[in-house]
Design a protein around this motif. Structure first.
Motif, PDB file in Angstrom:
ATOM      1  N   PRO A 160      -8.816  45.253  37.734  1.00 49.24           N
ATOM      2  CA  PRO A 160      -7.499  45.366  37.085  1.00 49.24           C
ATOM      3  C   PRO A 160      -6.345  45.141  38.061  1.00 49.24           C
ATOM      4  N   TYR A 440      -6.876  48.905  29.789  1.00 46.75           N
ATOM      5  CA  TYR A 440      -5.876  47.874  30.060  1.00 46.75           C
ATOM      6  C   TYR A 440      -6.068  46.752  29.045  1.00 46.75           C
ATOM      7  N   LEU A 443      -6.275  43.049  30.021  1.00 39.83           N
ATOM      8  CA  LEU A 443      -7.312  42.631  30.968  1.00 39.83           C
ATOM      9  C   LEU A 443      -8.276  41.639  30.314  1.00 39.83           C
TER      10      LEU A 443
END
Length: 491
Positions: A160, A440, A443
Motif C-alpha cells: 500500500p 484501502y 489499492l
C-alpha cells in the motif's frame, strides 16, 4: 520361538526393510510421489491448493503405492515407517519450529514496521521505492528465514505504501517476491537452506558462505531493474499520502535487528542452528517486553475460552509449520519407498548413461531434475525434499562437493517457488493484497499471472545456476576429508 520373535520385530517395527518389489517394476515404486505431483499440479491449476490438501494428496498416493506393491503389505508398511523416521525430515521439522518461533517474536517486536520506516524516511518514491522494497524484503527474509512470512508482511505494509507513492503495483509485488527469494536462498534459518544442507550431508554455515556469490550476482541486477522499471509512470494515488498508508509505522522495531544479527553471527561462526535460534529467541523476548514494543502475553498467553487454549507468537511460530512438517515427512517416506523399489537407482543409471564421464552433464542433470520437480510441486521445500536424493546420488558419483550440490538444489528451488503463478507464495501474496484492498479501496490487485515474469531475483538465480553448471563457475570437488578441491581427485 524364533517365529514369535520375528512377528514381534515386525509388530514393533524393529526390523528394517531393505528392498520392495512392485508391479510394473521401478515405475510402480514411484506411484506415491507421481500421484502427489499430479495432485499438486491439478489443485494448483484449479486454485484449490493448500498445505492440508497436499497432505491428503500425499496420503492417497502412499495408499495407492501399497496396491502396486508385490511384496507383503506388512513389509510395505514397515518401509513406509522407516521412511518417516529418516533423520532428514525430522531435523528439518524441528529446525522449522524454532525458526518459526523466532520469526514470530521478531514480528511482534515490529521489525517489519522498523524496516518500512527506514525506507519511507528516506523520501524515496516510484522505482526507487520498489528497489528499496526489494532490498528491505531481502534483509527481512534473511533475518527470519521465511519467504512466506516476508511475502505476507510486506504485501500488508510495503505494497500500500509503495502504490501510494507512485510505484508500479506489478513490479512492487514482484520486488516483494524477489526479496523473499533472496532470503529463502541465503538465510541460515531458512527451511530450504536447512533442507539443502542436511540432505547433502553439509553444514549450514559452510553452505551459506559458499552460495553468497550466487545470491549477490542475482541481487545486483535485480535491484537495478526494479529501480529503473519500478515506477508507475504517473503521480501517486490522488488523495492518498504515504503517512496515511503507513500511519502505524515507527522506527522502534529496528532494535529487533540485534537478535537477528546475533543469530546470523552464531550460525555463521559454526554454532548449531538450534543453538543459534534458541539464543535469538531468548534475547528477543525480553527486548520486546523491556522496550515496550509488545507484552509478554503477545509472546505466550493462556486463553481457556479459545480452541487452542495457548496463544501467542511462540505458538503461531509452531502451528504455521505443522502441516508443512507432516507433508515433508510423507514426501520423505515416498522418496524412501522409491529407493527401496529401485526407482532412484533406475533413474540414476539412465542419467549416468547420458552423462557418461561428463561432470558438466552431471550438473545439468541435477539442475534439470530440481527445475522439473519445482515446476510441478507448489511448495518449494516439498519439491526440494523430492529432488534431494537424486542430486545427492548423482553428485556423489561424480565427486561434486556437497556445498556445490546444496547450492544447485537450493538456488533453483528458492527461485521457482516464487515465480510460477500456481506457486504457494505467489498465491499467498495475491490473497494478502486482496485482503488489504478492504482497507484501502484504491489499492489495485495484481494477478499471479501478471507478476511472474518480473520476479528478477528468481529468474537470475535460475539462469546463474544454469550458467554455473555449463561453465563450471564455482564448481568444487569433494576431498577425502570433505574439503573443497578445484580439481577432481584421481581414483
Amino acid at each position: 520361538m524364533a517365529e514369535q520373535e520375528e512377528k514381534l520385530e515386525r509388530a514393533v517395527g524393529a526390523k528394517s526393510i531393505e528392498t520392495l518389489d512392485f508391479r510394473i517394476g521401478a515405475f510402480g515404486a514411484a506411484v506415491p510421489l507421481l500421484f502427489f505431483v499430479v495432485w499438486a499440479i491439478t489443485t494448483s491449476v484449479l486454485q484449490l491448493s493448500s498445505e492440508i490438501g497436499l497432505v491428503l494428496g500425499a496420503v492417497i498416493g502412499l495408499t495407492l503405492g501399497m496396491l502396486f506393491c508385490k511384496s507383503r503389505w506388512a513389509d510395505y508398511a514397515q518401509g513406509l515407517f522407516d521412511g518417516l523416521a529418516q533423520p532428514i525430515g525430522v531435523i528439518a521439522m524441528v529446525a522449522w519450529f524454532y525458526a518459526g518461533m523466532f520469526a514470530q517474536v521478531l514480528q511482534v517486536g515490529g521489525l517489519v514496521e522498523g524496516l518500512v520506516w527506514t525506507g519511507i524516511a528516506t523520501g524515496v518514491t516510484g522505482g526507487l521505492f520498489t528497489a528499496v522494497t526489494f532490498l528491505l524484503a531481502a534483509v527481512f527474509s534473511t533475518a527470519v528465514g521465511t519467504g512466506y512470512g516476508t511475502t505476507v508482511a510486506f504485501c500488508t505494509l510495503m505494497f500500500p505504501a509503495g502504490v501510494a507513492t507512485g510505484a508500479d503495483p506489478v513490479l512492487l509485488f514482484a520486488a516483494i517476491l524477489a526479496g523473499a527469494v533472496f532470503g529463502d536462498n541465503l538465510a541460515p534459518v531458512s527451511d530450504t537452506t536447512i533442507v539443502s544442507a542436511t540432505t547433502q550431508n553439509a553444514d549450514v554455515p559452510g553452505v551459506v558462505r559458499s552460495r553468497f556469490k550466487y545470491a549477490i550476482a542475482a541481487a545486483i541486477p535485480s535491484a537495478v531493474l526494479f529501480a529503473v522499471f519500478g515506477g508507475g509512470g504517473g503521480s501517486a494515488v490522488p488523495g492518498v499520502s504515504t503517512a496515511n498508508a503507513v500511519e502505524d509505522v515507527s522506527p522502534g522495531g529496528l532494535i529487533m535487528l540485534l537478535p537477528f544479527l546475533l543469530v546470523l553471527l552464531l550460525a555463521l561462526s559454526g554454532q548449531h542452528l538450534i543453538t543459534s535460534l534458541t539464543w535469538g529467541i531468548v534475547s528477543a523476548i525480553p527486548l520486546v517486553v523491556i522496550s515496550g514494543l509488545g507484552s509478554f502475553s503477545d509472546i505466550i498467553r493462556f486463553n481457556p475460552e479459545a480452541d487452542a487454549v495457548v496463544e501467542g507468537a511462540l505458538v503461531d511460530g509452531i502451528t504455521g509449520y505443522v502441516n508443512m512438517a507432516i507433508l515433508i515427512l510423507l514426501i520423505v517416506a515416498a522418496a524412501y519407498l522409491m529407493r527401496l523399489g529401485g526407482t532412484m537407482q533406475a533413474i540414476t543409471n539412465g542419467l549416468v548413461r547420458w552423462i557418461k564421464h561428463s561432470v558438466r552433464r552431471a550438473e545439468l542433470s541435477m539442475w534439470g531434475i530440481v527445475a522439473l520437480l519445482n515446476s510441478s510441486i507448489t511448495i518449494n521445500t516439498a519439491a526440494e525434499i523430492a529432488a534431494a536424493p537424486f542430486v545427492r546420488d548423482i553428485g556423489e558419483k561424480y565427486g561434486i562437493h556437497r556445498y556445490r550440490r546444496a547450492n544447485l538444489l537450493d538456488a533453483v528451488t528458492s527461485a521457482l517457488g516464487y515465480i510460477f503463478p500456481w506457486g504457494a507464495p505467489v498465491l499467498l501474496g495475491w490473497s494478502t493484497i486482496q485482503t488489504m484492498q478492504e482497507q484501502y479501496s484504491w489499492l489495485p490487485v495484481v494477478e499471479p499471472t501478471a507478476v511472474f515474469p518480473f520476479v528478477f531475483q528468481g529468474w537470475f538465480l535460475v539462469l546463474i545456476m544454469l550458467f554455473a553448471a555449463i561453465t563450471g563457475w564455482g564448481r568444487r570437488y569433494e576431498g577425502k576429508n570433505g574439503e573443497e578441491l578445484r580439481e577432481r581427485p584421481s581414483k
